[in-house]
Design a protein around this motif. Structure first.
Motif, PDB file in Angstrom:
ATOM      1  N   TYR A   1       0.874  -1.164   0.000  1.00  0.00           N
ATOM      2  CA  TYR A   1       0.000   0.000   0.000  1.00  0.00           C
ATOM      3  C   TYR A   1       0.917   1.221   0.000  1.00  0.00           C
ATOM      4  O   TYR A   1       1.568   1.545   0.995  1.00  0.00           O
ATOM      5  N   TYR A   2       1.018   1.849  -1.161  1.00  0.00           N
ATOM      6  CA  TYR A   2       2.096   2.792  -1.412  1.00  0.00           C
ATOM      7  C   TYR A   2       2.172   3.971  -0.428  1.00  0.00           C
ATOM      8  O   TYR A   2       3.255   4.256   0.102  1.00  0.00           O
ATOM      9  N   PRO A   3       1.058   4.655  -0.125  1.00  0.00           N
ATOM     10  CA  PRO A   3       1.174   5.809   0.792  1.00  0.00           C
ATOM     11  C   PRO A   3       1.737   5.436   2.160  1.00  0.00           C
ATOM     12  O   PRO A   3       2.575   6.145   2.707  1.00  0.00           O
ATOM     13  N   GLU A   4       1.302   4.282   2.664  1.00  0.00           N
ATOM     14  CA  GLU A   4       1.735   3.861   3.990  1.00  0.00           C
ATOM     15  C   GLU A   4       3.192   3.378   3.951  1.00  0.00           C
ATOM     16  O   GLU A   4       3.967   3.574   4.878  1.00  0.00           O
ATOM     17  N   PHE A   5       3.525   2.749   2.840  1.00  0.00           N
ATOM     18  CA  PHE A   5       4.885   2.238   2.664  1.00  0.00           C
ATOM     19  C   PHE A   5       5.910   3.372   2.744  1.00  0.00           C
ATOM     20  O   PHE A   5       6.968   3.242   3.358  1.00  0.00           O
ATOM     21  N   LEU A   6       5.583   4.498   2.147  1.00  0.00           N
ATOM     22  CA  LEU A   6       6.514   5.637   2.203  1.00  0.00           C
ATOM     23  C   LEU A   6       6.769   6.050   3.642  1.00  0.00           C
ATOM     24  O   LEU A   6       7.897   6.339   4.034  1.00  0.00           O
ATOM     25  N   ARG A   7       5.681   6.029   4.425  1.00  0.00           N
ATOM     26  CA  ARG A   7       5.824   6.404   5.830  1.00  0.00           C
ATOM     27  C   ARG A   7       6.731   5.416   6.564  1.00  0.00           C
ATOM     28  O   ARG A   7       7.619   5.799   7.308  1.00  0.00           O
ATOM     29  N   SER A   8       6.526   4.115   6.314  1.00  0.00           N
ATOM     30  CA  SER A   8       7.323   3.127   7.061  1.00  0.00           C
ATOM     31  C   SER A   8       8.764   3.116   6.568  1.00  0.00           C
ATOM     32  O   SER A   8       9.701   2.866   7.317  1.00  0.00           O
ATOM     33  N   LEU A   9       8.949   3.416   5.278  1.00  0.00           N
ATOM     34  CA  LEU A   9      10.316   3.478   4.748  1.00  0.00           C
ATOM     35  C   LEU A   9      11.069   4.649   5.397  1.00  0.00           C
ATOM     36  O   LEU A   9      12.232   4.534   5.779  1.00  0.00           O
TER      37      LEU A   9
ATOM     38  N   ALA B   1      -2.171   8.430  -4.175  1.00  0.00           N
ATOM     39  CA  ALA B   1      -2.933   8.815  -2.982  1.00  0.00           C
ATOM     40  C   ALA B   1      -2.007   9.367  -1.902  1.00  0.00           C
ATOM     41  O   ALA B   1      -2.461   9.812  -0.857  1.00  0.00           O
ATOM     42  N   GLU B   2      -0.681   9.312  -2.179  1.00  0.00           N
ATOM     43  CA  GLU B   2       0.293   9.766  -1.180  1.00  0.00           C
ATOM     44  C   GLU B   2       0.518  11.280  -1.295  1.00  0.00           C
ATOM     45  O   GLU B   2       0.150  11.890  -2.294  1.00  0.00           O
ATOM     46  N   ASN B   3       1.130  11.846  -0.266  1.00  0.00           N
ATOM     47  CA  ASN B   3       1.609  13.217  -0.380  1.00  0.00           C
ATOM     48  C   ASN B   3       2.966  13.157  -1.054  1.00  0.00           C
ATOM     49  O   ASN B   3       3.937  12.714  -0.451  1.00  0.00           O
ATOM     50  N   CYS B   4       3.011  13.544  -2.301  1.00  0.00           N
ATOM     51  CA  CYS B   4       4.258  13.390  -3.053  1.00  0.00           C
ATOM     52  C   CYS B   4       5.311  14.391  -2.557  1.00  0.00           C
ATOM     53  O   CYS B   4       5.029  15.555  -2.312  1.00  0.00           O
ATOM     54  N   SER B   5       6.531  13.878  -2.384  1.00  0.00           N
ATOM     55  CA  SER B   5       7.643  14.772  -2.036  1.00  0.00           C
ATOM     56  C   SER B   5       8.770  14.524  -3.039  1.00  0.00           C
ATOM     57  O   SER B   5       8.746  13.518  -3.758  1.00  0.00           O
ATOM     58  N   ASN B   6       9.737  15.419  -3.063  1.00  0.00           N
ATOM     59  CA  ASN B   6      10.890  15.193  -3.948  1.00  0.00           C
ATOM     60  C   ASN B   6      11.555  13.873  -3.614  1.00  0.00           C
ATOM     61  O   ASN B   6      11.975  13.129  -4.486  1.00  0.00           O
ATOM     62  N   TRP B   7      11.642  13.619  -2.298  1.00  0.00           N
ATOM     63  CA  TRP B   7      12.293  12.387  -1.847  1.00  0.00           C
ATOM     64  C   TRP B   7      11.554  11.146  -2.368  1.00  0.00           C
ATOM     65  O   TRP B   7      12.153  10.265  -2.974  1.00  0.00           O
ATOM     66  N   SER B   8      10.218  11.097  -2.153  1.00  0.00           N
ATOM     67  CA  SER B   8       9.489   9.879  -2.553  1.00  0.00           C
ATOM     68  C   SER B   8       9.517   9.707  -4.066  1.00  0.00           C
ATOM     69  O   SER B   8       9.595   8.590  -4.568  1.00  0.00           O
TER      70      SER B   8
END
Ligand code: ADP
Ligand code: MG
Length: 301
Positions: A189-197, A225-232
């Protein structure tokens, strides 16, 4: 003179003996325990546990399947084993549980990151048959399975469509089918994955990142559905897609956004607007996938 504790022990012994004799009034119990081939002195010490085991053994003799299992640990029977001067008790798996474990053993090939657990049971067999919208997708997946062993692996899909239409379910069903053939996959689940990463920066970031990069089949669920950042966008998504493209590793996406909408959403981060970098991600997704759409009624209750 006899001391008090000796006296108490003797009373206990007599009580134990009585309860053993009472239990042996049931001739089946008697047969069951004497079959262990240990002396009566030892059997007596274990009366209540032997009664438990006997009850479970009787349950098993009448049982028709896991649904109606009456044992304390369903699918297992509390079982005595005689060992010289002691009796050992353990939970022994029954034939129905064993069958079930065999049937679901393939599921270990399917890893879920931040996804609901029941998605592991998605299958083409149990799929709703009442919706024509998913026919082309199922057809694509059948071909995908047929061609998976070819030297050049088939492409994944970018599946966009309405909320609750069954996008995630469909990809999970495909991964399950391939898991049965031993193919490993990860559904994220991509949005949550970014948070855990992000949370793993101090710990196993590289390990997690490389694992996702290299897994044979990958689903990025709900991208956009994520908050896109330069990092992600530039440090996570970009390099993962680049690696998977170069190594022909099938990659899937589900999204509520069309590719065009995703491109717009990837362009805007809190640091500003970068259309070129967004474009580059979309190019990689296009290289990796065929694009399909699933518009259907919302199946969520
Ligand atoms: P989406 O990812 O498009 O938002 P989901 O795949 O999460 O939708 O599906 C929504 C709900 O409907 C889930 O509870 C899922 O288990 C169920 N579902 C979706 N498609 C099917 C199907 N083809 N057969 C059985 N259940 C389905
Ligand atoms: Mg979904």
């Amino acid at each position: 003179m006899q001391n008090v504790s000796d006296f108490m022990n003797k009373t206990d012994d007599i009580e134990l003996k009585h309860s053993f004799q009472d239990a042996c009034a049931n001739s089946d119990f008697k047969k069951y325990v004497y079959n262990l081939n240990v002396s009566e002195d030892i059997l007596i010490k274990y009366t209540s546990r032997l009664e438990e085991a006997f009850t479970e053994c009787k349950n098993c003799a009448m049982c028709k399947g896991l649904d109606t299992c009456k044992n304390a640990v369903p699918g297992y029977a509390y079982t005595p084993t005689a060992k010289e001067k002691i009796i050992d008790f353990s939970y022994v798996i029954c034939k129905y549980q064993e069958e079930q474990d065999k049937k679901t053993a393939y599921q270990k090939n399917l890893e879920l990151l931040e996804m609901p657990k029941d998605i592991k049971n998605a299958s083409f067999k149990d799929m709703y048959k009442d919706d024509k919208a998913r026919v082309p997708i199922v057809k694509y997946f059948k071909e995908f399975i047929d061609n998976y062993d070819n030297d050049e692996k088939p492409k994944g899909i970018y599946l966009n469509g309405s909320f609750g239409s069954g996008k995630t379910y469909l990809v999970a069903a495909l991964f399950n089918e391939l898991a049965k053939k031993g193919v490993r996959s990860v559904l994220i689940y991509y949005p949550e994955f970014l948070r855990s990463l992000k949370a793993s920066f101090q710990t196993n970031y590289d390990e997690q990142f490389n694992y996702i990069k290299k897994v044979p089949l990958l689903l990025f669920d709900d991208i956009g559905a994520e908050n896109c950042s330069n990092w992600s966008r530039d440090e996570v998504l970009g390099p993962i897609l680049q690696y998977r493209m170069e190594n022909h590793l099938p990659t899937f996406f589900t999204s509520n956004l069309t590719l065009e909408e995703l491109e717009n959403s990837l362009a805007i981060t809190s640091s500003g607007v970068d259309k070129v970098k967004a474009r580059r991600i979309i190019e990689r997704i296009k290289q990796l996938t065929n694009s399909l759409e699933l518009i259907s009624k919302n199946r969520r209750n």
